[in-house]
Design a protein around this motif. Sequence first.
Motif, PDB file in Angstrom:
ATOM      1  N   TRP A 179      -4.464   9.015   6.920  1.00 47.91           N
ATOM      2  CA  TRP A 179      -4.278   8.964   5.416  1.00 47.91           C
ATOM      3  C   TRP A 179      -3.277  10.042   4.951  1.00 47.91           C
ATOM      4  CZ3 TRP A 179      -9.156   8.291   7.759  1.00 47.91           C
ATOM      5  CH2 TRP A 179      -9.930   7.246   7.295  1.00 47.91           C
ATOM      6  N   ASP A 210     -12.235   0.198   5.089  1.00 45.26           N
ATOM      7  CA  ASP A 210     -11.202   0.898   5.488  1.00 45.26           C
ATOM      8  C   ASP A 210     -10.077  -0.041   6.098  1.00 45.26           C
ATOM      9  OD1 ASP A 210     -11.506   3.395   4.077  1.00 45.26           O
ATOM     10  OD2 ASP A 210     -12.623   4.052   5.916  1.00 45.26           O
ATOM     11  N   PHE A 258      -2.007   7.239  -2.421  1.00 42.55           N
ATOM     12  CA  PHE A 258      -2.450   7.517  -0.928  1.00 42.55           C
ATOM     13  C   PHE A 258      -2.605   6.305  -0.277  1.00 42.55           C
ATOM     14  CE2 PHE A 258      -6.690   6.682  -2.649  1.00 42.55           C
ATOM     15  CZ  PHE A 258      -7.266   6.227  -1.611  1.00 42.55           C
ATOM     16  N   PHE A 259      -2.174   6.575   0.826  1.00 44.00           N
ATOM     17  CA  PHE A 259      -2.376   5.037   1.873  1.00 44.00           C
ATOM     18  C   PHE A 259      -2.704   5.480   3.205  1.00 44.00           C
ATOM     19  CE2 PHE A 259       2.205   6.669   2.205  1.00 44.00           C
ATOM     20  CZ  PHE A 259       2.331   6.584   3.392  1.00 44.00           C
ATOM     21  N   SER A 260      -3.071   4.546   4.074  1.00 39.45           N
ATOM     22  CA  SER A 260      -3.613   4.687   5.196  1.00 39.45           C
ATOM     23  C   SER A 260      -2.936   3.853   6.232  1.00 39.45           C
ATOM     24  CB  SER A 260      -5.080   4.373   5.552  1.00 39.45           C
ATOM     25  OG  SER A 260      -5.146   3.147   5.224  1.00 39.45           O
ATOM     26  N   ASP A 281      -6.457  -1.227   4.645  1.00 38.13           N
ATOM     27  CA  ASP A 281      -5.322  -0.841   5.538  1.00 38.13           C
ATOM     28  C   ASP A 281      -4.589  -2.023   6.000  1.00 38.13           C
ATOM     29  OD1 ASP A 281      -4.142   1.372   7.171  1.00 38.13           O
ATOM     30  OD2 ASP A 281      -4.158  -0.449   8.801  1.00 38.13           O
ATOM     31  N   ARG A 326      -5.552  13.181   6.048  1.00 37.42           N
ATOM     32  CA  ARG A 326      -6.581  13.124   7.004  1.00 37.42           C
ATOM     33  C   ARG A 326      -6.552  12.293   8.245  1.00 37.42           C
ATOM     34  NH1 ARG A 326     -12.121   9.672   5.061  1.00 37.42           N
ATOM     35  NH2 ARG A 326     -13.637  10.665   6.750  1.00 37.42           N
ATOM     36  N   LYS A 327      -7.213  12.549   9.156  1.00 33.16           N
ATOM     37  CA  LYS A 327      -7.196  11.733  10.286  1.00 33.16           C
ATOM     38  C   LYS A 327      -8.513  11.542  11.134  1.00 33.16           C
ATOM     39  CE  LYS A 327      -5.713  14.803  14.040  1.00 33.16           C
ATOM     40  NZ  LYS A 327      -4.799  15.244  15.046  1.00 33.16           N
ATOM     41  N   LYS A 365       0.875  -1.304   0.011  1.00 35.04           N
ATOM     42  CA  LYS A 365       0.039  -0.067   0.076  1.00 35.04           C
ATOM     43  C   LYS A 365       0.821   1.251   0.032  1.00 35.04           C
ATOM     44  CE  LYS A 365      -0.545   0.273   4.925  1.00 35.04           C
ATOM     45  NZ  LYS A 365      -1.652   0.013   6.019  1.00 35.04           N
ATOM     46  N   SER A 404      -3.515  17.646   9.986  1.00 35.32           N
ATOM     47  CA  SER A 404      -3.656  17.468   8.575  1.00 35.32           C
ATOM     48  C   SER A 404      -3.022  18.561   7.873  1.00 35.32           C
ATOM     49  CB  SER A 404      -5.281  17.855   8.192  1.00 35.32           C
ATOM     50  OG  SER A 404      -5.929  16.889   8.466  1.00 35.32           O
TER      51      SER A 404
END
Length: 104
Positions: A96, A62, A17-19, A66, A49-50, A12, A30
Amino acid sequence: MKTIKFAKDYQKLQDDFFSTIRTPPKELRSGQECLIQTPIREFKAILIRKITGPVRDIETSDLIYDTNTQSREEALEALREYYPDLEEDSEVQMLWFVPYRSGD
């Protein structure tokens, strides 16, 4: 600069983008630039983002993305490798990131 460490070089981390799911929650905001560190490489990424809250509030899709698993139960098992006491009511932070590219 905050460092976010990964125990493995997850696929990932190659995405646009990844989380990552973390506990206990980190002091991040952010737009903050972070250093992403794996066993074989490191790179900068921007937190886009959080969300902080109990695991039960994280969408199954999600969790599956993840952890690269097939179900919520498998995802929770994967997370318990790192957080053995993790339960559905445990407070976590889902982050993210977008990898930083100096030419962007």
